[in-house]
Design a protein around this motif. Structure first.
Motif, PDB file in Angstrom:
ATOM      1  N   ARG A 167       0.852  -1.177   0.000  1.00 40.63           N
ATOM      2  CA  ARG A 167       0.000   0.000   0.000  1.00 40.63           C
ATOM      3  C   ARG A 167       0.894   1.235   0.000  1.00 40.63           C
ATOM      4  O   ARG A 167       2.055   1.189   0.397  1.00 40.63           O
ATOM      5  N   ASN A 226       2.209   4.527   1.464  1.00 40.45           N
ATOM      6  CA  ASN A 226       2.318   5.099   2.799  1.00 40.45           C
ATOM      7  C   ASN A 226       2.985   6.467   2.704  1.00 40.45           C
ATOM      8  O   ASN A 226       4.112   6.585   2.215  1.00 40.45           O
ATOM      9  N   SER A 263      -2.244  15.444   6.108  1.00 38.25           N
ATOM     10  CA  SER A 263      -2.778  14.573   7.169  1.00 38.25           C
ATOM     11  C   SER A 263      -4.171  14.074   6.839  1.00 38.25           C
ATOM     12  O   SER A 263      -4.606  13.035   7.357  1.00 38.25           O
ATOM     13  N   SER A 264      -4.887  14.809   5.981  1.00 38.97           N
ATOM     14  CA  SER A 264      -6.259  14.422   5.632  1.00 38.97           C
ATOM     15  C   SER A 264      -6.310  13.336   4.555  1.00 38.97           C
ATOM     16  O   SER A 264      -7.374  12.775   4.296  1.00 38.97           O
ATOM     17  N   LEU A 265      -5.174  13.052   3.926  1.00 38.82           N
ATOM     18  CA  LEU A 265      -5.150  12.079   2.833  1.00 38.82           C
ATOM     19  C   LEU A 265      -5.085  10.653   3.363  1.00 38.82           C
ATOM     20  O   LEU A 265      -4.425  10.380   4.362  1.00 38.82           O
ATOM     21  N   ASP A 266      -5.740   9.759   2.672  1.00 32.23           N
ATOM     22  CA  ASP A 266      -5.638   8.326   2.957  1.00 32.23           C
ATOM     23  C   ASP A 266      -5.188   7.620   1.681  1.00 32.23           C
ATOM     24  O   ASP A 266      -6.010   7.145   0.894  1.00 32.23           O
ATOM     25  N   THR A 299      -3.449   4.906   1.662  1.00 35.34           N
ATOM     26  CA  THR A 299      -3.373   3.458   1.867  1.00 35.34           C
ATOM     27  C   THR A 299      -4.499   2.731   1.138  1.00 35.34           C
ATOM     28  O   THR A 299      -4.443   1.513   0.974  1.00 35.34           O
ATOM     29  N   GLN A 300      -5.500   3.471   0.678  1.00 36.82           N
ATOM     30  CA  GLN A 300      -6.587   2.840  -0.085  1.00 36.82           C
ATOM     31  C   GLN A 300      -6.129   2.386  -1.463  1.00 36.82           C
ATOM     32  O   GLN A 300      -6.844   1.615  -2.123  1.00 36.82           O
ATOM     33  N   TYR A 351      -8.061  11.807  -6.766  1.00 32.74           N
ATOM     34  CA  TYR A 351      -8.471  11.769  -5.358  1.00 32.74           C
ATOM     35  C   TYR A 351      -7.809  12.899  -4.576  1.00 32.74           C
ATOM     36  O   TYR A 351      -8.487  13.640  -3.840  1.00 32.74           O
TER      37      TYR A 351
END
Length: 379
Positions: free
Chosen positions: A39, A41, A101-104, A106-107, A120
């Motif tokens: 994923r 990171n 910090s708001s990003l994800d 890992t999806q 995204y």
């Protein structure tokens, strides 16, 4: 803003064409290593850039630039990026770190889904262009490393076609200007910051010390009347000036178009120009655009900007903020297909974390290093 709708807004089908890929890069795609199941990171930290000299412009002066350094890791491979934030961008260490910090990320299990990933990132929040650029730059570095190729090769560009880069001399006292001119002697083009009452004195000092080197000037919105702008353009044309960058306030559309129609020198947009749709809007107002990764949200959009601007017969300048060699080298991968380069931001700081593109005999020089073409320095 939806990235697909955003890019479609330019209204030209040319942007839908796939980027050219070099054969050496294709070999790595056709015969890939076994797919991994990691994923993405993301990690980051603030890093203040310390300038070698005070950076004086028509509207402000500073000795440091806030910056955020970014790492994007996938199965043990790390891509590097950064967000550099001079005051006029309206971003800060706090805003960048909040956005990141708001990003994800890992999806995303496949880093090669670059359009999905960056769409995204772009849709998480408006603006935040430098923050978005830091992710884009790190993703490009990561993908180039996974493919084992530098990006100029992935795009199929000839590194021998890079132009010379300009070296910037800011607004300063006569003593400091003379010192900076001495530092600039290895360079083939000098960029002069203007926009105050001593513009002519600065040019005269440079011409006294370096009579023949081509100049370009960046007014940073500093000229106050269109008549003065036209007078200065004629004066500069007689002194081997190549072009004038952002002569007026970025909101002065009609005044800039008036100047462009009468000026003997090309007029280049900088502060007025931000993202892709601006190119169509500024056709007929400016002769060209200055692409900076911190404004364009990174390489993905910048690459499309080059294609669209040239399709509209506009000049393309590749610029930078005060940045480490990470972001400057990222931009340099586009250098073989632009008209002008101003990629000296890394040379203006005293605490670079990376090595990357070099300037040899005044020319932007790319190296055969996978990814962006950078290496983390040992400290």
């Amino acid at each position: 803003m939806d990235r697909r709708k955003f890019l479609a807004g330019a209204g030209l089908g040319i942007l839908a064409a796939a980027s050219p890929i070099s054969l050496s890069a294709i070999e790595n795609v056709i015969q890939p290593k076994p797919r991994k199941s990691g994923r993405l990171n993301l990690s980051f930290f603030p890093y203040e850039l310390k300038l070698r000299h005070a950076f004086n412009l028509a509207r402000y002066s500073r000795t440091t630039t806030p910056d955020v350094q970014v790492q994007l890791e996938y199965d043990g491979v790390i891509g590097y990026g950064e967000a550099s934030m001079p005051p006029y961008l309206g971003e800060s260490v706090e805003s960048v770190t909040k956005f990141l910090s708001s990003l994800d990320l890992t999806q995303f299990s496949d880093p090669f889904c670059i359009d999905d990933i960056l769409t995204y990132v772009d849709n998480v929040a408006p603006n935040n262009r430098a923050a978005k650029a830091s992710v884009d730059i790190a993703l490009h570095d990561l993908l180039g490393k996974l493919m084992g190729q530098p990006w100029y090769k992935i795009w199929g560009y000839n590194p021998e076609k890079t132009p010379c880069t300009s070296f910037t001399i800011g607004i300063d006292t006569e003593e400091v200007v003379r010192k900076k001119v001495e530092e600039a002697r290895p360079y083939k083009v000098i960029k002069v910051k203007m926009g105050l009452d001593n513009d002519r004195e600065t040019i005269n000092i440079i011409r006294e010390m370096m009579p023949d080197v081509p100049l370009c000037v960046d007014v940073n919105q500093g000229w106050k009347t269109k008549e003065h702008g036209l007078e200065m353009c004629h004066w500069l044309a007689e002194r081997n000036c190549l072009f004038v960058e952002q002569p007026f306030d970025k909101t002065w559309i009609d005044e800039t178009a008036w100047l462009r129609e009468r000026s003997p020198l090309p007029i280049i947009a900088d502060e007025a120009f931000q993202r892709l749709p601006d190119i169509v809007r500024f056709k007929g107002v400016y002769d060209g655009i200055n692409i900076k990764l911190m404004k364009s949200t990174g390489l993905y959009e910048a690459h499309k900007m080059v294609t669209l601007a040239h399709a509209l017969d506009m000049k393309v300048m590749l610029g930078c903020m005060t940045e480490t060699s990470c972001a400057v080298t990222a931009a340099a991968n586009l250098a073989p297909v632009v008209d002008y380069c101003d990629l000296d931001g890394n040379l203006l700081i005293a605490n670079d974390r990376f090595s990357g593109m070099t300037v040899e005999n005044g020319k932007v020089t790319l190296h055969d290093v996978p990814g962006l073409g950078i290496k983390l320095l040992d400290k």
